[in-house]
Structures are given as structure tokens and as C-alpha cells.
Design an enzyme around this catalytic site. Sequence first.
Site, PDB file in Angstrom:
ATOM      1  N   LYS A 233      -3.175   5.930  -3.737  1.00  0.00           N
ATOM      2  CA  LYS A 233      -4.295   6.790  -3.370  1.00  0.00           C
ATOM      3  C   LYS A 233      -4.115   8.186  -3.961  1.00  0.00           C
ATOM      4  O   LYS A 233      -2.984   8.690  -4.036  1.00  0.00           O
ATOM      5  CB  LYS A 233      -4.395   6.911  -1.847  1.00  0.00           C
TER       6      LYS A 233
ATOM      7  N   TYR B 141       2.423  10.166   0.028  1.00  0.00           N
ATOM      8  CA  TYR B 141       3.549   9.599   0.765  1.00  0.00           C
ATOM      9  C   TYR B 141       4.887   9.985   0.140  1.00  0.00           C
ATOM     10  O   TYR B 141       5.918   9.942   0.803  1.00  0.00           O
ATOM     11  CB  TYR B 141       3.462   8.076   0.821  1.00  0.00           C
TER      12      TYR B 141
ATOM     13  N   HIS C 119      -8.083   9.312  -1.089  1.00  0.00           N
ATOM     14  CA  HIS C 119      -7.355   9.196   0.181  1.00  0.00           C
ATOM     15  C   HIS C 119      -8.152   9.690   1.381  1.00  0.00           C
ATOM     16  O   HIS C 119      -8.105   9.111   2.463  1.00  0.00           O
ATOM     17  CB  HIS C 119      -6.031   9.956   0.084  1.00  0.00           C
TER      18      HIS C 119
ATOM     19  N   ASP D 206       0.839  -1.200   0.000  1.00  0.00           N
ATOM     20  CA  ASP D 206       0.000   0.000   0.000  1.00  0.00           C
ATOM     21  C   ASP D 206       0.871   1.247   0.000  1.00  0.00           C
ATOM     22  O   ASP D 206       1.784   1.387   0.824  1.00  0.00           O
ATOM     23  CB  ASP D 206      -0.882  -0.002   1.254  1.00  0.00           C
TER      24      ASP D 206
END
Length: 272
Positions: free
Chosen positions: A72, A47, A105, A42
Site C-alpha cells: 500500500k 509498516y 492506504h 499483505d
Amino acid sequence: MEYVTVQDTEIPALGLGTWRMKGPTCRRAVATALDCGYRHVDTAQMYGNERQVGAAISGAAVDRDEVFLTTKLAMSNRDHDSVIESTETSLRKLQTDSVDLLLIHQPNRGVALEETLGAMDELVDDGLVDHIGVSNFGVERLHSACEIADAPILTNQVMYHPFWDQSTVLDYCQIHDIMLTAYSPLAHGGAISDPLLNEIGARYDKTSAQVAFRWLIQQENVSTIPKSTSPEHIEANLEIFDFELTDEEMRAIRRPSASRTASSFVRARLPF
């Protein structure tokens, strides 16, 4: 490995989360996980590590088709064109022709859900995304997403651990054949020192973390994606498929506490 089956799709019940992982550390963690037997990874646009995740998967002795890969959409990428363009960028970074799962997200009231999900449906139709889902949605928004999207909503990824109640969301997911993907399964580390989890773990020669993960995946339609960069912890997290908690233990572990959740969250961010 055990699997969650929803909408005729099998997803590994345990995956590797990569929040706050950066650079070579992220690449090594994903590579280690794949080498140990993980087949569920994931990541997310926000990120900032999709490139490292993609490099690790590309360099692993595992066929891409064997890895269930999730990314996401960032908060800023919710209008139609941004959904399409940012996903194409994510695919380039991830070194793949498609992702198994693309999530919203978190809610963004500034862009209509119809616009975002419409673009995600187009990505499914074009073969760039296999499945779509959401993250951090309550039941009302989850229901709206299910009503709006042409493609089925495969999962709702939310914080879920023994001290945070998600029974309402989980009930909805179970009724509508949706997976609940649990992030922060150790309550930002707060579950590790929990006396009850340690007591139960001692009965099975397991750690408190392993008991917490087992508690999650033993629930219908639940998967979890703990984050770890330690090779020892990554490997140990897989050792949850050789024991089963009793019904009594399952009930005892669930102890919702907003104060414990909040204090664990704060401690996890202290600089010492």
C-alpha cells in the site's frame, strides 16, 4: 483454501496481515504462513517491513507466482512521481518484479485522487502492478475511485468484524464486483472472549477466532487478513474451510457496536 473471485481474478480468502510486525519476527511469521499453506500476504510501505516480507517470500519453497502479494502507498506518496518512485522502491524491497495488488492506504485530501490513480494506472500499464485498489474508503470515495481509474478497483480494504458494521460498503462491493478485504477481523482481540462466538465454536469444535474468520469469508466477496506471529495461531487460522455456519448463526454473529469496537481498540494498545 477457498477463494474470492472478482473481476475474473481469484484471491485466497484468507491471508496474513503484517501490520506492526518488524524485523526477524515478521520474516518468520511470513515464512511460517507460506509453509502452512497461505498464499496471500499483505504489507504496506508504512509498516516498514516490506524487506522482511520479501525475504520470506523469496526464501520460501513456493513460486512467487503462487503468492498473492499486496502492498500500500504511504500517505506521503500520493503525488504522481512519489507513487511511481515509492512503488519501485517497494518492489526492490519485496524482491519482486511486480505486486499483485497496490492500494491507496487511506484517503489524502492534500493530493487529488485523479493524480494518484493516474500514476497507479501507469504502473499497471508498465506491468509493475497487476491490480489496484483502495483502503479505508467510504462508499462515496470508493465510487469516485471507480469512476476515475482506468484499471478496475479490485478491493477496498477496511476494518470489518462482527461488532463493526460495513453493510453499506459491502453492498456496494457486491453490486460492483469488488472484494472487501477485512482487517482487524477479531476486533483487536475483543472477539476472542465473546460468549456467542465461543458458544457457536463449541458446536463445531472450533475457536471463537475461527468462527469470526468463517463468518467473514462466508460472505460474498469478502476476504480477511488476520495478523499473527504465533506459529500455532497461524496454522489454526487456516482451519476454517471444513465447516460452514448456518444462516441463523450468520445473522446472530453480526452485532454492530461502536462502544465494543472502541473499547477493544483501546485495550489492544494498553501497555499491560
